[in-house]
Design an enzyme around this catalytic site. Structure first.
Site, PDB file in Angstrom:
ATOM      1  N   ALA A  33      61.852  34.601  89.841  1.00 26.44           N
ATOM      2  CA  ALA A  33      60.503  35.804  88.925  1.00 26.44           C
ATOM      3  C   ALA A  33      59.714  36.351  89.379  1.00 26.44           C
ATOM      4  O   ALA A  33      58.928  36.941  88.707  1.00 26.44           O
ATOM      5  CB  ALA A  33      59.798  34.316  87.986  1.00 26.44           C
ATOM      6  N   GLY A  35      60.739  40.224  89.861  1.00 29.64           N
ATOM      7  CA  GLY A  35      62.006  41.053  89.625  1.00 29.64           C
ATOM      8  C   GLY A  35      60.649  41.611  88.267  1.00 29.64           C
ATOM      9  O   GLY A  35      59.856  41.335  87.842  1.00 29.64           O
ATOM     10  N   ARG A  39      62.963  47.948  82.963  1.00 27.71           N
ATOM     11  CA  ARG A  39      63.701  48.380  81.863  1.00 27.71           C
ATOM     12  C   ARG A  39      62.892  47.982  80.592  1.00 27.71           C
ATOM     13  O   ARG A  39      63.135  48.472  79.440  1.00 27.71           O
ATOM     14  CB  ARG A  39      64.673  48.051  82.025  1.00 27.71           C
ATOM     15  CG  ARG A  39      65.877  48.432  82.849  1.00 27.71           C
ATOM     16  CD  ARG A  39      67.463  48.371  82.569  1.00 27.71           C
ATOM     17  NE  ARG A  39      67.721  46.928  83.220  1.00 27.71           N
ATOM     18  CZ  ARG A  39      69.185  46.304  83.990  1.00 27.71           C
ATOM     19  NH1 ARG A  39      70.068  46.655  83.033  1.00 27.71           N
ATOM     20  NH2 ARG A  39      69.018  45.374  84.875  1.00 27.71           N
ATOM     21  N   ASN A 195      79.806  35.314  87.142  1.00 24.62           N
ATOM     22  CA  ASN A 195      79.268  34.334  87.672  1.00 24.62           C
ATOM     23  C   ASN A 195      77.725  35.311  87.179  1.00 24.62           C
ATOM     24  O   ASN A 195      77.200  35.810  86.744  1.00 24.62           O
ATOM     25  CB  ASN A 195      79.106  35.569  89.408  1.00 24.62           C
ATOM     26  CG  ASN A 195      77.501  34.794  90.121  1.00 24.62           C
ATOM     27  OD1 ASN A 195      77.343  33.387  90.160  1.00 24.62           O
ATOM     28  ND2 ASN A 195      76.881  35.201  90.917  1.00 24.62           N
ATOM     29  N   ALA A 405      36.262  33.434  39.262  1.00 23.72           N
ATOM     30  CA  ALA A 405      37.215  34.903  39.429  1.00 23.72           C
ATOM     31  C   ALA A 405      35.989  35.498  40.583  1.00 23.72           C
ATOM     32  O   ALA A 405      34.916  36.164  39.968  1.00 23.72           O
ATOM     33  CB  ALA A 405      37.958  35.696  38.823  1.00 23.72           C
ATOM     34  N   ARG A 465      20.349  36.886  37.253  1.00 23.09           N
ATOM     35  CA  ARG A 465      21.045  37.965  36.599  1.00 23.09           C
ATOM     36  C   ARG A 465      19.694  38.993  35.938  1.00 23.09           C
ATOM     37  O   ARG A 465      19.093  38.006  35.553  1.00 23.09           O
ATOM     38  CB  ARG A 465      22.032  38.399  36.504  1.00 23.09           C
ATOM     39  CG  ARG A 465      22.394  37.211  34.638  1.00 23.09           C
ATOM     40  CD  ARG A 465      23.762  37.623  34.524  1.00 23.09           C
ATOM     41  NE  ARG A 465      23.426  36.611  33.399  1.00 23.09           N
ATOM     42  CZ  ARG A 465      24.809  36.123  32.687  1.00 23.09           C
ATOM     43  NH1 ARG A 465      25.888  35.373  33.055  1.00 23.09           N
ATOM     44  NH2 ARG A 465      24.687  35.186  31.717  1.00 23.09           N
TER      45      ARG A 465
END
Length: 507
Positions: A33, A35, A39, A195, A405, A465
């Site tokens: 692991a 590398g 790319r 391979n 709502a 209100r």
């Protein structure tokens, strides 16, 4: 060279597998692991890019662990801190070795074995970027190796176009060598068995073979394939295990290959669930992570994405256009056009459409979170409803309560988050704001349009209100030439019948 195999072109003579269910542990598995993964063109380690919801590295460790090795070593190099940190989360039994310079696969294996002493038994070498390789295949490879008393055994595959890959040279069942494409003759290039780069070695053969490696080649590297030549040169038996499932040898080096692997993995996951009784209306638009769990008679509509450890109960209907990550959905629930994460949806509950379930949302049995509703750290108990156009955060909405709502649970004052409780069978009218912390007791009502800053007693009505004030003739005076003025002038003064009917019912 490792294979990135494309398509199987037919069976070849197989070596017999062990019939024993129990396979003795191997001495070591070395996972390469180190590398750079250049790319991928990514700031993140290539090995942490995901396939079906899990990093490629996790698949490699899982496959290796299936061999129950005495030592499981991951050879790290580029972005080693990131890779090592992830390995620590995966398993405490994994150790790491560092390959500071990238001097070839042979050198990488030498780095992996450096601190293990003089091993006895078998050593498996595999890669961290072959996510479809599984533990069963590695067990078969080791079984073949032992059944034929090989010193080395290579995992191989047959592909339609082997261009660029190392070719397997055979004399019957015996592997006589591996030749790289650039070094192959025309006859050798016609060979389609390639391979994979995955091997099992007798520890002594590997140790002595690695010691014999040189860098006298065009790349100036130590090739692990040369250990195969070393073994054959000493008249030791070298075998191969030809794999039917070519995808298990496919390596990922760029994002194109990553997408191909994801697509194939997802196809297999989908097919497996459909064979277990899950209906997918459009499988091609359905994506399911490897750790998702689905019950029989689940129905997935187009555009469904199930991620993480999501679980879906029997008979639930999901989608269309729904993404769930680490969400538990109960039997018989319906979830439509919803994005949810780290949430629980109870049995027979309904969610959506256009609903956002944030972490900590728990919806009880038969409950409802409807269209254009956002919830966060909120419990919506059995039978409670938040039907539409609301934000519910840091809240507990008790059984049977109804949230009208446009209701907002104002949970954040700019500094602190606070909680709101809405009691059993309470009712909150539309377009209300509940300013946390506040308690709406069981059976209480909140009048539509209210801003609630104080607790509401059980069975009480809260009205917060301004009183309505009508200004007669305002349109005639301020908008005399408007359509509104014309409509007002034509009105006969009667109340609309539907409103009258509603008032009579309320009375």
């Amino acid at each position: 060279m490792r294979a990135a195999a494309r398509a199987c072109i037919g069976p070849k003579e197989r070596l017999p597998l062990s019939t024993d269910n129990e396979l003795a542990p191997v001495a070591a598995v070395v996972v390469l692991a180190a590398g750079g993964g250049t790319r991928m063109k990514s700031k993140k380690s290539k090995l942490l890019h995901e396939v079906a919801g899990k990093p490629m590295l996790a698949y490699a460790v899982s496959a290796a662990a299936a061999l129950n090795p005495e030592h499981l070593v991951v050879v790290v190099g580029h972005q080693r801190e990131e890779v090592t940190s992830h390995l620590e989360k995966l398993s405490e039994s994994v150790t790491t070795a560092v390959q500071d310079e990238q001097l070839g696969t042979g050198h990488a294996v030498s780095c992996g074995l450096a601190d293990l002493g003089e091993l006895e038994g078998d050593v498996v070498v595999t890669y961290a970027d072959v996510p479809m390789l599984n533990g069963d295949t590695l067990r078969q490879l080791v079984a073949v190796h032992r059944a034929h008393h090989n010193s080395a055994t290579v995992l191989t595959a047959s592909v339609e176009d082997p261009t660029g890959y190392g070719r397997i040279l055979r004399d019957g069942e015996t592997v006589t060598g591996i030749v790289e494409h650039r070094d192959a003759t025309e006859d050798q290039r016609a060979i389609t068995e390639i391979n994979s780069g995955i091997y099992v070695f007798r520890a002594e053969t590997l140790r002595e073979g690695l010691a014999s490696l040189s860098t006298d080649n065009s790349q100036g590297e130590q090739y692990l394939t040369d250990v195969v030549h070393f073994a054959h040169g000493r008249a030791e038996r070298v075998g191969a295990h030809l794999l039917d499932d070519v995808w298990q040898t496919e390596g990922v080096n760029d994002r194109v290959q990553l997408a191909r692997i994801n697509a194939e993995m997802n196809r297999r996951i989908r097919d497996a669930w459909m064979l277990k009784g899950v209906t997918m209306i459009d499988p091609s638009s359905t994506w399911i992570d490897v750790d998702v769990d689905l019950a029989p008679d689940v129905v997935l509509h187009p555009g469904v994405i199930l991620q993480g450890a999501t679980t879906i109960g029997e008979g639930a209907i999901i989608g269309p256009d729904t993404t769930l990550m680490d969400v538990e959905v109960g039997p018989g629930a319906e979830v439509v056009r919803t994005h949810g994460s780290f949430a629980v949806i109870g049995e027979g509950a309904t969610v959506g459409p256009f609903t956002y379930l944030r972490p900590g949302t728990i919806l009880g049995k038969g409950g409802k979170i409807g269209g254009f509703v956002e919830t966060k750290n909120a419990v919506i108990a059995d039978g409670a409803k938040v039907p539409h156009l609301s934000y519910v955060g840091d809240a507990f909405v008790d059984e049977g309560a109804n949230i009208g709502a446009g209701t907002i649970f104002a949970n954040y004052d700019g500094v602190h988050k606070s909680s709101t409780h809405v009691g059993k069978n309470a009712f909150v009218g539309s377009n209300s704001v509940l300013v946390a912390p506040v308690d709406i007791a069981p059976g209480a009502f909140v009048a539509a349009g209210s801003t609630i800053t104080d607790d509401v007693p059980a069975g009480g009505l809260a009205v917060a209100r301004g009183r309505q004030r009508n200004i007669e003739g305002w349109v005639e005076n301020r908008r005399p030439d408007s359509k509104a003025a014309s409509a007002a002038a034509e009105h006969d003064g009667e109340i609309h019948p539907a409103v009258n009917e509603s008032r009579q019912k309320k009375a």
